[in-house]
Every structure is written in structure tokens, then in C-alpha cells.
Design a protein around this motif. Structure first.
Motif, PDB file in Angstrom:
ATOM      1  N   LYS A 127      19.368   3.710  -1.995  1.00 53.02           N
ATOM      2  CA  LYS A 127      18.615   3.119  -3.103  1.00 53.02           C
ATOM      3  C   LYS A 127      17.178   3.648  -3.128  1.00 53.02           C
ATOM      4  CE  LYS A 127      18.446  -0.376  -6.257  1.00 53.02           C
ATOM      5  NZ  LYS A 127      19.418  -0.628  -7.327  1.00 53.02           N
ATOM      6  N   GLN A 128      16.562   3.761  -1.962  1.00 52.43           N
ATOM      7  CA  GLN A 128      15.186   4.250  -1.873  1.00 52.43           C
ATOM      8  C   GLN A 128      15.090   5.689  -2.358  1.00 52.43           C
ATOM      9  OE1 GLN A 128      12.144   3.305  -1.248  1.00 52.43           O
ATOM     10  NE2 GLN A 128      11.222   5.327  -1.034  1.00 52.43           N
ATOM     11  N   MET A 129      15.990   6.549  -1.913  1.00 52.98           N
ATOM     12  CA  MET A 129      15.920   7.963  -2.276  1.00 52.98           C
ATOM     13  C   MET A 129      16.196   8.193  -3.757  1.00 52.98           C
ATOM     14  SD  MET A 129      17.448   9.937   1.091  1.00 52.98           S
ATOM     15  CE  MET A 129      18.898   8.929   1.354  1.00 52.98           C
ATOM     16  N   LEU A 130      16.916   7.254  -4.398  1.00 51.99           N
ATOM     17  CA  LEU A 130      17.229   7.384  -5.816  1.00 51.99           C
ATOM     18  C   LEU A 130      16.326   6.521  -6.699  1.00 51.99           C
ATOM     19  CD1 LEU A 130      21.136   7.397  -5.621  1.00 51.99           C
ATOM     20  CD2 LEU A 130      19.613   9.361  -5.937  1.00 51.99           C
ATOM     21  N   SER A 131      15.272   5.968  -6.109  1.00 50.48           N
ATOM     22  CA  SER A 131      14.345   5.119  -6.859  1.00 50.48           C
ATOM     23  C   SER A 131      13.265   5.970  -7.524  1.00 50.48           C
ATOM     24  CB  SER A 131      13.709   4.084  -5.926  1.00 50.48           C
ATOM     25  OG  SER A 131      12.892   4.729  -4.959  1.00 50.48           O
ATOM     26  N   ASN A 132      12.205   5.344  -7.984  1.00 49.92           N
ATOM     27  CA  ASN A 132      11.094   6.056  -8.623  1.00 49.92           C
ATOM     28  C   ASN A 132       9.809   5.673  -7.903  1.00 49.92           C
ATOM     29  OD1 ASN A 132       9.582   7.565 -10.466  1.00 49.92           O
ATOM     30  ND2 ASN A 132       9.381   5.858 -11.884  1.00 49.92           N
ATOM     31  N   LYS A 133       9.580   6.280  -6.731  1.00 52.11           N
ATOM     32  CA  LYS A 133       8.442   5.898  -5.905  1.00 52.11           C
ATOM     33  C   LYS A 133       7.744   7.121  -5.335  1.00 52.11           C
ATOM     34  CE  LYS A 133      10.314   1.408  -4.478  1.00 52.11           C
ATOM     35  NZ  LYS A 133      10.667   0.533  -3.334  1.00 52.11           N
ATOM     36  N   ALA A 134       6.424   7.047  -5.304  1.00 47.85           N
ATOM     37  CA  ALA A 134       5.625   8.077  -4.652  1.00 47.85           C
ATOM     38  C   ALA A 134       5.596   7.815  -3.156  1.00 47.85           C
ATOM     39  CB  ALA A 134       4.209   8.067  -5.216  1.00 47.85           C
ATOM     40  N   ALA A 135       5.171   8.819  -2.396  1.00 46.84           N
ATOM     41  CA  ALA A 135       5.005   8.650  -0.961  1.00 46.84           C
ATOM     42  C   ALA A 135       3.734   7.857  -0.680  1.00 46.84           C
ATOM     43  CB  ALA A 135       4.933  10.005  -0.275  1.00 46.84           C
ATOM     44  N   SER A 136       3.719   7.194   0.469  1.00 48.46           N
ATOM     45  CA  SER A 136       2.534   6.447   0.875  1.00 48.46           C
ATOM     46  C   SER A 136       2.302   6.637   2.365  1.00 48.46           C
ATOM     47  CB  SER A 136       2.693   4.958   0.571  1.00 48.46           C
ATOM     48  OG  SER A 136       1.604   4.219   1.086  1.00 48.46           O
ATOM     49  N   ALA A 137       1.042   6.919   2.723  1.00 49.24           N
ATOM     50  CA  ALA A 137       0.694   7.123   4.127  1.00 49.24           C
ATOM     51  C   ALA A 137       0.704   5.825   4.913  1.00 49.24           C
ATOM     52  CB  ALA A 137      -0.682   7.781   4.231  1.00 49.24           C
ATOM     53  N   GLY A 138       0.580   4.704   4.213  1.00 50.23           N
ATOM     54  CA  GLY A 138       0.537   3.420   4.889  1.00 50.23           C
ATOM     55  C   GLY A 138      -0.755   3.212   5.664  1.00 50.23           C
ATOM     56  N   SER A 139      -0.794   2.130   6.389  1.00 52.93           N
ATOM     57  CA  SER A 139      -1.959   1.796   7.209  1.00 52.93           C
ATOM     58  C   SER A 139      -1.508   0.847   8.307  1.00 52.93           C
ATOM     59  CB  SER A 139      -3.044   1.133   6.352  1.00 52.93           C
ATOM     60  OG  SER A 139      -2.595  -0.141   5.909  1.00 52.93           O
ATOM     61  N   SER A 140      -2.470   0.299   9.038  1.00 52.31           N
ATOM     62  CA  SER A 140      -2.116  -0.634  10.109  1.00 52.31           C
ATOM     63  C   SER A 140      -1.502  -1.922   9.564  1.00 52.31           C
ATOM     64  CB  SER A 140      -3.361  -0.970  10.942  1.00 52.31           C
ATOM     65  OG  SER A 140      -4.374  -1.549  10.109  1.00 52.31           O
ATOM     66  N   SER A 141      -1.652  -2.152   8.268  1.00 46.21           N
ATOM     67  CA  SER A 141      -1.109  -3.377   7.671  1.00 46.21           C
ATOM     68  C   SER A 141      -0.179  -3.114   6.482  1.00 46.21           C
ATOM     69  CB  SER A 141      -2.255  -4.284   7.207  1.00 46.21           C
ATOM     70  OG  SER A 141      -3.083  -3.608   6.269  1.00 46.21           O
ATOM     71  N   THR A 142       0.045  -1.824   6.165  1.00 51.58           N
ATOM     72  CA  THR A 142       0.905  -1.455   5.042  1.00 51.58           C
ATOM     73  C   THR A 142       1.940  -0.436   5.498  1.00 51.58           C
ATOM     74  OG1 THR A 142      -0.963  -1.752   3.527  1.00 51.58           O
ATOM     75  CG2 THR A 142       0.951  -0.559   2.685  1.00 51.58           C
ATOM     76  N   ALA A 143       3.180  -0.631   5.099  1.00 46.88           N
ATOM     77  CA  ALA A 143       4.252   0.258   5.546  1.00 46.88           C
ATOM     78  C   ALA A 143       4.139   1.640   4.915  1.00 46.88           C
ATOM     79  CB  ALA A 143       5.606  -0.363   5.205  1.00 46.88           C
ATOM     80  N   ARG A 144       4.512   2.668   5.688  1.00 45.18           N
ATOM     81  CA  ARG A 144       4.649   4.005   5.118  1.00 45.18           C
ATOM     82  C   ARG A 144       5.868   4.030   4.187  1.00 45.18           C
ATOM     83  NH1 ARG A 144       3.850   5.042  10.311  1.00 45.18           N
ATOM     84  NH2 ARG A 144       6.090   5.358  10.620  1.00 45.18           N
ATOM     85  N   ARG A 145       5.826   4.949   3.216  1.00 45.91           N
ATOM     86  CA  ARG A 145       6.947   5.054   2.286  1.00 45.91           C
ATOM     87  C   ARG A 145       7.289   6.508   2.031  1.00 45.91           C
ATOM     88  NH1 ARG A 145       5.314   1.994  -2.167  1.00 45.91           N
ATOM     89  NH2 ARG A 145       4.378   3.836  -3.115  1.00 45.91           N
ATOM     90  N   SER A 146       8.567   6.799   2.050  1.00 47.63           N
ATOM     91  CA  SER A 146       9.067   8.130   1.716  1.00 47.63           C
ATOM     92  C   SER A 146       9.209   8.237   0.202  1.00 47.63           C
ATOM     93  CB  SER A 146      10.427   8.353   2.390  1.00 47.63           C
ATOM     94  OG  SER A 146      11.032   9.550   1.948  1.00 47.63           O
TER      95      SER A 146
END
Length: 318
Positions: A127-146
């Protein structure tokens, strides 16, 4: 005919053992056609990079005078592309009593729950790979995203009015820092499909698969192409589904997907995309704190689109 007096019948007996099948049927499908198609690789950092290089454009005027001393041509330097690794998990907690009792199919046990959550985690990845999302580096309080697949596709796309291509953090290099903007929806037509297939071929790609949801798959089954055939040609059963579309640029297999957005059709060259793992899927016991056991099922992965020009996106479909 009357039943004789004092005949014992099942209607009057309360001690009959229940008859419950040990076979448990799951209505939720577990197919992950996009994920299953991808080659699997290894990432070695939370930000995973790879290189992309383009050849010189072909010319019909490469004529050199005999004995000439030519100057050097510009080097074919690679650009660095990347994506962030995403950590995903499922936590299972089952009481010691649930592990001890005899249940239907023993679905309530820790072992069975781990299996079910592992299947669910793969569906989350699809579902994630077929979604519409940019990458995110994240932080100590935010999840990274592919970043998702369509967040890489900039060259070969057909978009509705107002739709915009995704962008990279370095313009022509880096990671997808903005997902594509959805535009006005329109009907899926064979012309839209042909336009994107032509663009892919002109850019050097050879798309082999087209992933789409139920509505678009039914529409695609009406396309004629140069010719169409079914995947199992020897099967004489009447079928209304076109599995193989024969285009001017080769065969494309239509693949129905339950996890792709209904408005998207993606065209994929499987040799030019992969999923790379920083941590492959695993299960680990969590410290026992009472009358229950806990296990963590986790995976850390990223989507690697080796060359976005090998793929295509028919966007904004109604």
C-alpha cells in the motif's frame, strides 16, 4: 407420521458437542503483486542512494575527417538518486491462557497471530509503495518515510488538468521531496495508455506490467490494441478479461491491484525498480511483563526506482 412418545431428539439435548470446523477462512486477500514482482536488495544506511546515467543523444552527423585530432566529448556523468528507509512494525500480544486453550484453528495462539501480522505488514508495504507520498528524512520525533513509486515518475506521465509532476530535492538528483499533485479526474482511455507507452519507449524503456484497480481493469479489458490475447491461451473458457495487451511497443500485462489508488495506472519495467532492505522482516520477543507474551514483527525498507524514464504513470482517472 407422529414421533413416538419419549423419543429422544437433538432439540431436547443440551450436551451435544459443538461442531465447528477447524478451517478458518480469511476474507482479506494477502496478494501483493507489486511487491512480489520487485527484486530484493540491500540498503546500508537510512538514506539509500544509487546512480543513474544517460547516454549521449543519437546524432546523424557523426562524420569525422580522416586524420582529424578530435576534442574530448562531454563525460557521461551519473546523477545520485535516493530514498529514505521506512521502519514499519506490528506488535502481537497474546495471553498465556489464549496459548493454552484449544481454539478454532488455534488462531488465538501467539504463533498464528505472528503469521497473520506478518501478512498484514506485507500488505502495508504494498500500500505504501503504491500510494502518493514524498520521502521524508524524519527526526527524533517523526518517522522516516520511503517515497512511493509515482513520486519518482516525472518523464512519462499523462495528468489531468491541474496535475503536476513530483520534484526531487536536487532538481535532477536527490530524493522525491514532493509527491505528484492530483489533477482533475478523467476517463481512462486507450489513447491515454498509448501516449504513455510511446513516451516510455521513446525514452528507452520497455514497460512490461500495468498495475490498476478494479474500475480501470474493467475499462482496460475493453481496449483492442494491435491484438489481444489471454495469459493462458490454451484455456477455452469464456473470459472477458484482457490479461495481455499487445501495443506498438511490446506486450504489457494488465495486473489488477487491490492496493493501488483507484485514480492511478502505473506502467512498470521490473528490471528498473527494486525494494532494498536495511532490516529484512523479522520477529523478536518483547520482555514478558505479566500473563502474556509479546512479539514485534518489523521491517525497514526503501523503494529504489533505478531509472524513472523506464516507467510511466496514467494519472487522475475517474
Amino acid at each position: 407420521m407422529a414421533v413416538p412418545t419419549n423419543t429422544s431428539q437433538t432439540y431436547n439435548v443440551t450436551t451435544i458437542k459443538e461442531d465447528i470446523s477447524d478451517v478458518v477462512d480469511k476474507v482479506t486477500p494477502t496478494e501483493t503483486p507489486f511487491y512480489s514482482m520487485l527484486s530484493k536488495g540491500k540498503a546500508e544506511n537510512t538514506y539509500h542512494e544509487w546512480s543513474e546515467v544517460a547516454l549521449d543523444s543519437a546524432t546523424d552527423s557523426n562524420e569525422v575527417v580522416e586524420g582529424d585530432d578530435p576534442g574530448a566529448d562531454a563525460a557521461n556523468n551519473a546523477v545520485r538518486l535516493g530514498n529514505y528507509c521506512q521502519l514499519s512494525d506490528k506488535l502481537v500480544q497474546v495471553s498465556s491462557t489464549n496459548n493454552a486453550v484449544s481454539g478454532v484453528g488455534n488462531i488465538q495462539t501467539l504463533a498464528q497471530q505472528v503469521i497473520l501480522k506478518g501478512q498484514a505488514l506485507k500488505l502495508d508495504m504494498e500500500k505504501q509503495m503504491l500510494s502518493n507520498k514524498a520521502a521524508s528524512a524524519g527526526s527524533s520525533s517523526t518517522a522516516r518515510r520511503s517515497a512511493s513509486f509515482i513520486s519518482f515518475i516525472r518523464s512519462n506521465a499523462s495528468r489531468g488538468t491541474g496535475g503536476a509532476a513530483p520534484t526531487l530535492s536536487g532538481t535532477t538528483a536527490g530524493y522525491p521531496n514532493a509527491a505528484p499533485t492530483d489533477g482533475t479526474q478523467r476517463a481512462f482511455t486507450e489513447t491515454l495508455l498509448k501516449t504513455v507507452l510511446s513516451s516510455i519507449w521513446s525514452n528507452g524503456g520497455n514497460a512490461k506490467y500495468a498495475f490498476m484497480g478494479a474500475t480501470q481493469k474493467q475499462t482496460a479489458s475493453t481496449f483492442t490494441g494491435n491484438a489481444t490475447r489471454y495469459k493462458e491461451a490454451e484455456d477455452k473458457k469464456l473470459t472477458a478479461a484482457v490479461d495481455i495487451y499487445v501495443s506498438d511497443f511490446g506486450e504489457v500485462q494488465f495486473v489488477p491491484s487491490r492496493n493501488i489508488r483507484a485514480r492511478d495506472v502505473i506502467l512498470v519495467d521490473p528490471n528498473m525498480v527494486a525494494v532494498d532492505f536495511l532490516q529484512t522482516m523479522k520477529q523478536e520477543p518483547i520482555a514478558k511483563t505479566g500473563h502474556s507474551e509479546k512479539k514485534l514483527i518489523s521491517v525497514e525498507y526503501t523503494l529504489k526506482v533505478r531509472n524513472e524514464k523506464a516507467h510511466g504513470h496514467v494519472a487522475d482517472l475517474s
